[in-house]
Design a protein around this motif. Structure first.
Motif, PDB file in Angstrom:
ATOM      1  N   VAL A  22     -89.450 -14.413 -26.985  1.00 41.61           N
ATOM      2  CA  VAL A  22     -89.861 -14.873 -25.656  1.00 41.61           C
ATOM      3  C   VAL A  22     -89.584 -16.367 -25.492  1.00 41.61           C
ATOM      4  CG1 VAL A  22     -91.859 -15.253 -24.152  1.00 41.61           C
ATOM      5  CG2 VAL A  22     -91.568 -13.062 -25.307  1.00 41.61           C
ATOM      6  N   SER A  23     -89.884 -17.164 -26.499  1.00 39.45           N
ATOM      7  CA  SER A  23     -89.678 -18.614 -26.398  1.00 39.45           C
ATOM      8  C   SER A  23     -88.213 -18.948 -26.132  1.00 39.45           C
ATOM      9  CB  SER A  23     -90.158 -19.314 -27.668  1.00 39.45           C
ATOM     10  OG  SER A  23     -89.456 -18.816 -28.796  1.00 39.45           O
ATOM     11  N   THR A  24     -87.293 -18.239 -26.765  1.00 39.16           N
ATOM     12  CA  THR A  24     -85.860 -18.477 -26.568  1.00 39.16           C
ATOM     13  C   THR A  24     -85.441 -18.059 -25.160  1.00 39.16           C
ATOM     14  OG1 THR A  24     -85.448 -18.147 -28.916  1.00 39.16           O
ATOM     15  CG2 THR A  24     -83.554 -17.929 -27.446  1.00 39.16           C
ATOM     16  N   ALA A  25     -85.957 -16.923 -24.690  1.00 35.49           N
ATOM     17  CA  ALA A  25     -85.638 -16.454 -23.344  1.00 35.49           C
ATOM     18  C   ALA A  25     -86.124 -17.448 -22.294  1.00 35.49           C
ATOM     19  CB  ALA A  25     -86.254 -15.084 -23.103  1.00 35.49           C
ATOM     20  N   LEU A  26     -87.337 -17.959 -22.458  1.00 35.66           N
ATOM     21  CA  LEU A  26     -87.872 -18.929 -21.495  1.00 35.66           C
ATOM     22  C   LEU A  26     -87.015 -20.186 -21.454  1.00 35.66           C
ATOM     23  CD1 LEU A  26     -91.702 -18.580 -22.159  1.00 35.66           C
ATOM     24  CD2 LEU A  26     -90.403 -17.701 -20.195  1.00 35.66           C
ATOM     25  N   THR A  27     -86.538 -20.626 -22.599  1.00 35.92           N
ATOM     26  CA  THR A  27     -85.657 -21.797 -22.652  1.00 35.92           C
ATOM     27  C   THR A  27     -84.343 -21.488 -21.953  1.00 35.92           C
ATOM     28  OG1 THR A  27     -86.649 -22.575 -24.706  1.00 35.92           O
ATOM     29  CG2 THR A  27     -84.452 -23.402 -24.187  1.00 35.92           C
ATOM     30  N   LYS A  28     -83.764 -20.336 -22.238  1.00 37.59           N
ATOM     31  CA  LYS A  28     -82.500 -19.930 -21.622  1.00 37.59           C
ATOM     32  C   LYS A  28     -82.626 -19.880 -20.102  1.00 37.59           C
ATOM     33  CE  LYS A  28     -79.333 -16.000 -21.459  1.00 37.59           C
ATOM     34  NZ  LYS A  28     -78.046 -16.328 -21.981  1.00 37.59           N
ATOM     35  N   TRP A  29     -83.747 -19.372 -19.618  1.00 43.66           N
ATOM     36  CA  TRP A  29     -83.976 -19.251 -18.183  1.00 43.66           C
ATOM     37  C   TRP A  29     -84.561 -20.524 -17.580  1.00 43.66           C
ATOM     38  CZ3 TRP A  29     -86.821 -14.176 -19.561  1.00 43.66           C
ATOM     39  CH2 TRP A  29     -85.893 -13.173 -19.842  1.00 43.66           C
ATOM     40  N   GLU A  30     -84.661 -21.589 -18.380  1.00 40.62           N
ATOM     41  CA  GLU A  30     -85.200 -22.887 -17.954  1.00 40.62           C
ATOM     42  C   GLU A  30     -86.616 -22.761 -17.396  1.00 40.62           C
ATOM     43  OE1 GLU A  30     -82.285 -24.742 -15.407  1.00 40.62           O
ATOM     44  OE2 GLU A  30     -80.802 -24.801 -17.019  1.00 40.62           O
ATOM     45  N   LEU A  31     -87.429 -21.962 -18.080  1.00 35.40           N
ATOM     46  CA  LEU A  31     -88.821 -21.748 -17.678  1.00 35.40           C
ATOM     47  C   LEU A  31     -89.800 -22.191 -18.756  1.00 35.40           C
ATOM     48  CD1 LEU A  31     -88.379 -18.181 -16.168  1.00 35.40           C
ATOM     49  CD2 LEU A  31     -88.719 -20.318 -14.909  1.00 35.40           C
ATOM     50  N   ASN A  32     -89.346 -23.008 -19.680  1.00 38.58           N
ATOM     51  CA  ASN A  32     -90.199 -23.397 -20.801  1.00 38.58           C
ATOM     52  C   ASN A  32     -91.093 -24.588 -20.479  1.00 38.58           C
ATOM     53  OD1 ASN A  32     -87.929 -24.991 -20.681  1.00 38.58           O
ATOM     54  ND2 ASN A  32     -87.747 -25.241 -22.876  1.00 38.58           N
ATOM     55  N   GLN A  33     -91.059 -25.070 -19.247  1.00 39.06           N
ATOM     56  CA  GLN A  33     -91.913 -26.176 -18.838  1.00 39.06           C
ATOM     57  C   GLN A  33     -92.956 -25.664 -17.855  1.00 39.06           C
ATOM     58  OE1 GLN A  33     -91.506 -29.243 -20.157  1.00 39.06           O
ATOM     59  NE2 GLN A  33     -89.776 -28.468 -21.330  1.00 39.06           N
ATOM     60  N   GLY A  34     -94.043 -26.380 -17.766  1.00 37.65           N
ATOM     61  CA  GLY A  34     -95.033 -26.030 -16.754  1.00 37.65           C
ATOM     62  C   GLY A  34     -96.178 -25.198 -17.295  1.00 37.65           C
ATOM     63  N   LYS A  35     -97.131 -25.004 -16.433  1.00 39.27           N
ATOM     64  CA  LYS A  35     -98.340 -24.258 -16.775  1.00 39.27           C
ATOM     65  C   LYS A  35     -98.241 -22.863 -16.179  1.00 39.27           C
ATOM     66  CE  LYS A  35    -100.708 -27.823 -18.413  1.00 39.27           C
ATOM     67  NZ  LYS A  35    -101.153 -27.942 -19.753  1.00 39.27           N
ATOM     68  N   PHE A  36     -98.333 -21.869 -17.016  1.00 42.08           N
ATOM     69  CA  PHE A  36     -98.337 -20.491 -16.569  1.00 42.08           C
ATOM     70  C   PHE A  36     -98.895 -19.610 -17.672  1.00 42.08           C
ATOM     71  CE2 PHE A  36     -94.100 -21.399 -18.248  1.00 42.08           C
ATOM     72  CZ  PHE A  36     -93.981 -20.458 -19.255  1.00 42.08           C
ATOM     73  N   ALA A  37     -99.334 -18.449 -17.274  1.00 42.14           N
ATOM     74  CA  ALA A  37     -99.706 -17.405 -18.228  1.00 42.14           C
ATOM     75  C   ALA A  37     -98.579 -16.388 -18.198  1.00 42.14           C
ATOM     76  CB  ALA A  37    -101.023 -16.766 -17.823  1.00 42.14           C
ATOM     77  N   LEU A  38     -98.402 -15.688 -19.295  1.00 45.32           N
ATOM     78  CA  LEU A  38     -97.313 -14.739 -19.390  1.00 45.32           C
ATOM     79  C   LEU A  38     -97.862 -13.386 -19.826  1.00 45.32           C
ATOM     80  CD1 LEU A  38     -93.834 -15.388 -20.749  1.00 45.32           C
ATOM     81  CD2 LEU A  38     -95.100 -13.508 -21.721  1.00 45.32           C
ATOM     82  N   ALA A  39     -97.444 -12.353 -19.130  1.00 46.16           N
ATOM     83  CA  ALA A  39     -97.819 -10.986 -19.492  1.00 46.16           C
ATOM     84  C   ALA A  39     -96.546 -10.179 -19.699  1.00 46.16           C
ATOM     85  CB  ALA A  39     -98.673 -10.350 -18.411  1.00 46.16           C
ATOM     86  N   THR A  65     -98.785 -18.315 -12.348  1.00 46.17           N
ATOM     87  CA  THR A  65     -99.162 -19.719 -12.275  1.00 46.17           C
ATOM     88  C   THR A  65    -100.565 -19.849 -11.715  1.00 46.17           C
ATOM     89  OG1 THR A  65     -98.116 -19.885 -10.102  1.00 46.17           O
ATOM     90  CG2 THR A  65     -96.791 -20.547 -11.983  1.00 46.17           C
ATOM     91  N   PRO A  66    -101.301 -20.879 -12.179  1.00 49.82           N
ATOM     92  CA  PRO A  66    -102.664 -21.066 -11.684  1.00 49.82           C
ATOM     93  C   PRO A  66    -102.661 -21.446 -10.192  1.00 49.82           C
ATOM     94  CG  PRO A  66    -102.053 -22.862 -13.157  1.00 49.82           C
ATOM     95  CD  PRO A  66    -100.915 -21.881 -13.141  1.00 49.82           C
ATOM     96  N   VAL A  67    -103.685 -20.992  -9.498  1.00 47.12           N
ATOM     97  CA  VAL A  67    -103.833 -21.278  -8.083  1.00 47.12           C
ATOM     98  C   VAL A  67    -105.199 -21.920  -7.875  1.00 47.12           C
ATOM     99  CG1 VAL A  67    -103.954 -20.265  -5.776  1.00 47.12           C
ATOM    100  CG2 VAL A  67    -102.385 -19.302  -7.458  1.00 47.12           C
TER     101      VAL A  67
END
Length: 70
Positions: A22-39, A65-67
């Motif tokens: 998952v960590s590699t996929a998030l980096t590839k998709w440029e989603l490794n920054q920010g605050k979010f929960a993942l399911a 993402t938190p609201v």
């Protein structure tokens, strides 16, 4: 050469190599920054498991993402 698989990220199809963490996929998709929960498949995945959980065909990944509100 790795087998390519399809996973679903917030409803969108994504093609990625099988057994990608998952960590590699998030980096590839440029989603490794920010605050979010993942399911994955409706089960929350702790950040401590992002490097160990390997994506499988048809995994459904939801980034939440938190609201603020009240």
């Amino acid at each position: 050469m790795q087998e390519l698989i399809i996973v679903h990220l917030n409803g969108d199809k994504k093609v990625i190599e099988s057994n990608t963490p998952v960590s590699t996929a998030l980096t590839k998709w440029e989603l490794n920054q920010g605050k979010f929960a993942l399911a994955i498949n409706n089960q929350f995945l702790p950040r401590s498991q992002y490097t160990s959980y390997q994506l499988k065909p048809n995994d459904c990944i939801d980034l939440l993402t938190p609201v603020a509100g009240g």
